[in-house]
Design a protein around this motif. Structure first.
Motif, PDB file in Angstrom:
ATOM      1  N   LYS A 179     -32.673   6.459 -34.442  1.00  0.00           N
ATOM      2  CA  LYS A 179     -33.252   6.008 -35.712  1.00  0.00           C
ATOM      3  C   LYS A 179     -34.497   5.172 -35.410  1.00  0.00           C
ATOM      4  O   LYS A 179     -34.576   4.532 -34.358  1.00  0.00           O
ATOM      5  CB  LYS A 179     -32.227   5.179 -36.503  1.00  0.00           C
ATOM      6  CG  LYS A 179     -32.608   4.880 -37.940  1.00  0.00           C
ATOM      7  CD  LYS A 179     -31.482   4.109 -38.628  1.00  0.00           C
ATOM      8  CE  LYS A 179     -31.816   3.802 -40.081  1.00  0.00           C
ATOM      9  NZ  LYS A 179     -31.842   5.002 -40.926  1.00  0.00           N
ATOM     10  N   GLU A 180     -35.445   5.157 -36.322  1.00  0.00           N
ATOM     11  CA  GLU A 180     -36.668   4.381 -36.147  1.00  0.00           C
ATOM     12  C   GLU A 180     -36.600   3.092 -36.964  1.00  0.00           C
ATOM     13  O   GLU A 180     -36.061   3.090 -38.075  1.00  0.00           O
ATOM     14  CB  GLU A 180     -37.884   5.198 -36.576  1.00  0.00           C
ATOM     15  CG  GLU A 180     -38.152   6.419 -35.721  1.00  0.00           C
ATOM     16  CD  GLU A 180     -38.472   6.060 -34.280  1.00  0.00           C
ATOM     17  OE1 GLU A 180     -39.148   5.028 -34.053  1.00  0.00           O
ATOM     18  OE2 GLU A 180     -38.055   6.815 -33.378  1.00  0.00           O
ATOM     19  N   PRO A 181     -37.175   1.990 -36.450  1.00  0.00           N
ATOM     20  CA  PRO A 181     -37.164   0.736 -37.211  1.00  0.00           C
ATOM     21  C   PRO A 181     -38.109   0.816 -38.406  1.00  0.00           C
ATOM     22  O   PRO A 181     -39.054   1.614 -38.406  1.00  0.00           O
ATOM     23  CB  PRO A 181     -37.661  -0.293 -36.184  1.00  0.00           C
ATOM     24  CG  PRO A 181     -38.480   0.496 -35.221  1.00  0.00           C
ATOM     25  CD  PRO A 181     -37.830   1.853 -35.150  1.00  0.00           C
ATOM     26  N   GLU A 184     -42.757  -2.232 -36.677  1.00  0.00           N
ATOM     27  CA  GLU A 184     -42.784  -2.787 -35.328  1.00  0.00           C
ATOM     28  C   GLU A 184     -43.753  -3.952 -35.275  1.00  0.00           C
ATOM     29  O   GLU A 184     -44.684  -4.055 -36.079  1.00  0.00           O
ATOM     30  CB  GLU A 184     -43.199  -1.718 -34.308  1.00  0.00           C
ATOM     31  CG  GLU A 184     -42.236  -0.558 -34.196  1.00  0.00           C
ATOM     32  CD  GLU A 184     -42.666   0.463 -33.146  1.00  0.00           C
ATOM     33  OE1 GLU A 184     -43.085   0.034 -32.042  1.00  0.00           O
ATOM     34  OE2 GLU A 184     -42.584   1.669 -33.435  1.00  0.00           O
ATOM     35  N   GLN A 229     -29.536   1.475 -33.035  1.00  0.00           N
ATOM     36  CA  GLN A 229     -30.151   2.803 -33.009  1.00  0.00           C
ATOM     37  C   GLN A 229     -31.647   2.738 -32.697  1.00  0.00           C
ATOM     38  O   GLN A 229     -32.185   3.610 -32.034  1.00  0.00           O
ATOM     39  CB  GLN A 229     -29.946   3.509 -34.362  1.00  0.00           C
ATOM     40  CG  GLN A 229     -28.517   3.958 -34.624  1.00  0.00           C
ATOM     41  CD  GLN A 229     -28.394   4.676 -35.956  1.00  0.00           C
ATOM     42  OE1 GLN A 229     -28.506   4.058 -37.019  1.00  0.00           O
ATOM     43  NE2 GLN A 229     -28.181   5.978 -35.912  1.00  0.00           N
ATOM     44  N   TRP A 230     -32.327   1.703 -33.198  1.00  0.00           N
ATOM     45  CA  TRP A 230     -33.779   1.640 -32.981  1.00  0.00           C
ATOM     46  C   TRP A 230     -34.174   0.681 -31.855  1.00  0.00           C
ATOM     47  O   TRP A 230     -35.331   0.287 -31.734  1.00  0.00           O
ATOM     48  CB  TRP A 230     -34.513   1.312 -34.272  1.00  0.00           C
ATOM     49  CG  TRP A 230     -34.190   0.006 -34.947  1.00  0.00           C
ATOM     50  CD1 TRP A 230     -34.233  -1.247 -34.421  1.00  0.00           C
ATOM     51  CD2 TRP A 230     -33.836  -0.158 -36.334  1.00  0.00           C
ATOM     52  NE1 TRP A 230     -33.925  -2.190 -35.354  1.00  0.00           N
ATOM     53  CE2 TRP A 230     -33.677  -1.548 -36.558  1.00  0.00           C
ATOM     54  CE3 TRP A 230     -33.642   0.712 -37.410  1.00  0.00           C
ATOM     55  CZ2 TRP A 230     -33.318  -2.069 -37.803  1.00  0.00           C
ATOM     56  CZ3 TRP A 230     -33.289   0.185 -38.641  1.00  0.00           C
ATOM     57  CH2 TRP A 230     -33.121  -1.176 -38.833  1.00  0.00           C
ATOM     58  N   ARG A 233     -37.467   0.924 -29.460  1.00  0.00           N
ATOM     59  CA  ARG A 233     -38.837   0.573 -29.838  1.00  0.00           C
ATOM     60  C   ARG A 233     -39.216  -0.851 -29.427  1.00  0.00           C
ATOM     61  O   ARG A 233     -40.301  -1.325 -29.766  1.00  0.00           O
ATOM     62  CB  ARG A 233     -39.033   0.750 -31.347  1.00  0.00           C
ATOM     63  CG  ARG A 233     -38.975   2.209 -31.805  1.00  0.00           C
ATOM     64  CD  ARG A 233     -39.911   3.065 -30.997  1.00  0.00           C
ATOM     65  NE  ARG A 233     -39.896   4.475 -31.449  1.00  0.00           N
ATOM     66  CZ  ARG A 233     -40.352   5.470 -30.733  1.00  0.00           C
ATOM     67  NH1 ARG A 233     -40.849   5.234 -29.521  1.00  0.00           N
ATOM     68  NH2 ARG A 233     -40.317   6.698 -31.204  1.00  0.00           N
TER      69      ARG A 233
END
Length: 457
Positions: A179-181, A184, A229-230, A233
């Protein structure tokens, strides 16, 4: 499952696990040799602090009951992790198979709690009867459209530390990078192997916020499933708890080019050193300058706060009976208080931990490589100790022997990390040593003739 265990022992980033020509590397334990915590226990220690996930133990109720509510990991939000969820396998289930019971348990958890994910833990019983945990979790995940993650760490496979690493492998295989945050920042940091014991991480997070550093992912104290999940990054990883999750840090360095280091927040020196290493890995001069200023201010306040307590603690002799990162990081904290460490337990420490211990305590302190009250007490008396600092299971030994005691392991209720935690630790050491009960407990009984007149005059 066998391949997972073999791979855990081949971790290239762990110096202790590398077989050299003149040194035998780690090897899996035989069933019954996991004294001090089994692999299942270690896996739960690592993953349970993911507070909004459901944690289901697939096995007899004793496995779930013995591990429930034994850790001091705190959450600022969800309390789902505090539920003791188990399939409660019976003799009938063992004979005829417990697959259907596991499916029903997963269905009930999703219907009742609606978690973002479920971790399903194998146990000795389910591994021995051949439950295909991976297949069942895969089928259930497709049916419910949420991650259902098998954690293959049955107790007999090895020690608690191995269980930590197998749990880390489950995060690598099924969670991190999925998953992506939402956004950032230039200063996104991960903690790896930090479990927020007694809320310790909150004190450290306050320091990071002052510096403009964002704690992107906590692996796993006070964390939510999505933030794990993230984690890929982040810009920097800090491994907080020994070498237990070094496989996660090494994987993230290889796969996502995230640099990492191992540090500690016990004591002022270790806290200051870790903050500076974080700043230098980010490579921003302004951040480095801000960290230097914060360290200077915090250490000045600390010296003033510790002045009277250090007068009480100076020259006192402590026996430290713990393991892992605490075996060396707490030594550093005690030495800052001018306490002499006369003995250290090393039964759960890696070779790197032991090397650090020797550098800190020198040749005079005894290294205790045995688990047992008798050796601890003999060392304490031989070295004329003033206080025993150990895990909660040793408290009754200390009380029976009328020895001042401070609990340091993961079951405790008090946070000792960071500058604030260091002051708290010093105060608790003073309270433990100066408590009037020890003077009274070491007097002769009042009916003894030699003591009668002095007690009742």
């Amino acid at each position: 499952m066998k391949n997972h265990i073999i791979n855990a022992f081949q971790e290239p980033a762990c110096q202790h696990n590398q077989t050299q020509s003149n040194q035998q590397g780690c090897s899996p334990a035989k069933p019954g040799q996991s004294n001090g915590g089994c692999a299942f226990d270690g896996a739960q220690i690592t993953l349970l602090p993911i507070a909004d996930a459901a944690h289901l133990v697939h096995g007899p109720i004793a496995c779930g009951g013995n591990s429930w509510e034994r850790r001091g990991s705190l959450s600022s939000d969800s309390s789902l992790y505090r539920y003791g969820l188990t399939t409660d396998l019976s003799e009938q289930d063992i004979i005829f198979g417990g697959d259907e019971k596991l499916f029903r348990s997963i269905d009930e958890i999703i219907q009742r709690f609606h978690p973002p994910a479920i971790f399903v833990y194998s146990t000795c019983v389910t591994a021995l009867i051949g439950v295909d945990l991976d297949s069942i979790c895969h089928q259930a995940a497709k049916r419910h459209a949420i991650p259902i993650i098998p954690v293959n760490s049955p107790g007999f496979s090895g020690s608690k530390n191995l269980g930590n690493r197998l749990a880390g492998q489950a995060l690598i295989d099924y969670v991190i990078g999925t998953k992506e945050p939402p956004f950032e920042t230039p200063f996104d940091l991960n903690f790896i192997g930090e479990y927020n014991i007694a809320g310790e991480m909150w004190d450290i997070e306050d320091l990071l916020k002052q510096l403009g550093i964002r704690l992107l992912s906590r692996i796993t104290g006070d964390s939510h499933f999505h933030e794990v999940q993230w984690a890929h990054r982040a810009k920097v990883n800090m491994v907080v708890c020994g070498r237990a999750l070094i496989n996660v840090a090494r994987h993230m360095e290889d796969a996502y080019e995230i640099p990492y280091f191992e540090g500690s927040f016990y004591g002022a020196k270790q806290t200051s050193s870790s903050l500076m290493k974080i700043a230098k890995l980010f490579g921003d001069q302004r951040l480095i300058d801000n960290v230097s200023e914060l360290i200077k201010n915090e250490e000045e306040k600390l010296e003033e706060a510790l002045k009277e307590m250090r007068n009480v603690l100076r020259g006192k002799r402590a026996l430290l009976y713990t393991g892992g990162v605490k075996s060396w990081s707490v030594i550093s904290a005690l030495q800052e208080l001018e306490i002499e460490v006369v003995g250290v337990g090393i039964s759960k420490s890696s070779q790197e931990d032991i090397a650090r211990i020797k550098d800190l305590v020198g040749e005079d302190a005894l290294l205790i490589n045995s688990r047992g009250a008798r050796v601890v007490l003999e060392t304490f008396k031989e070295k004329q100790g003033d206080i025993l600092i150990a895990g909660g299971r040793n408290i009754y030994v200390a009380l029976k022997e009328r020895i001042p005691f401070l609990e340091i392991n993961q079951e405790r209720d008090h946070a000792y990390a960071g500058y604030t935690g260091f002051i708290r630790m010093a105060q608790h050491l003073v309270n433990a040593i100066q408590h009037p009960v020890w003077r009274l407990a070491n007097l002769e009984a009042p009916w003894e003739e030699s003591n009668h007149d002095r007690i009742f005059q």
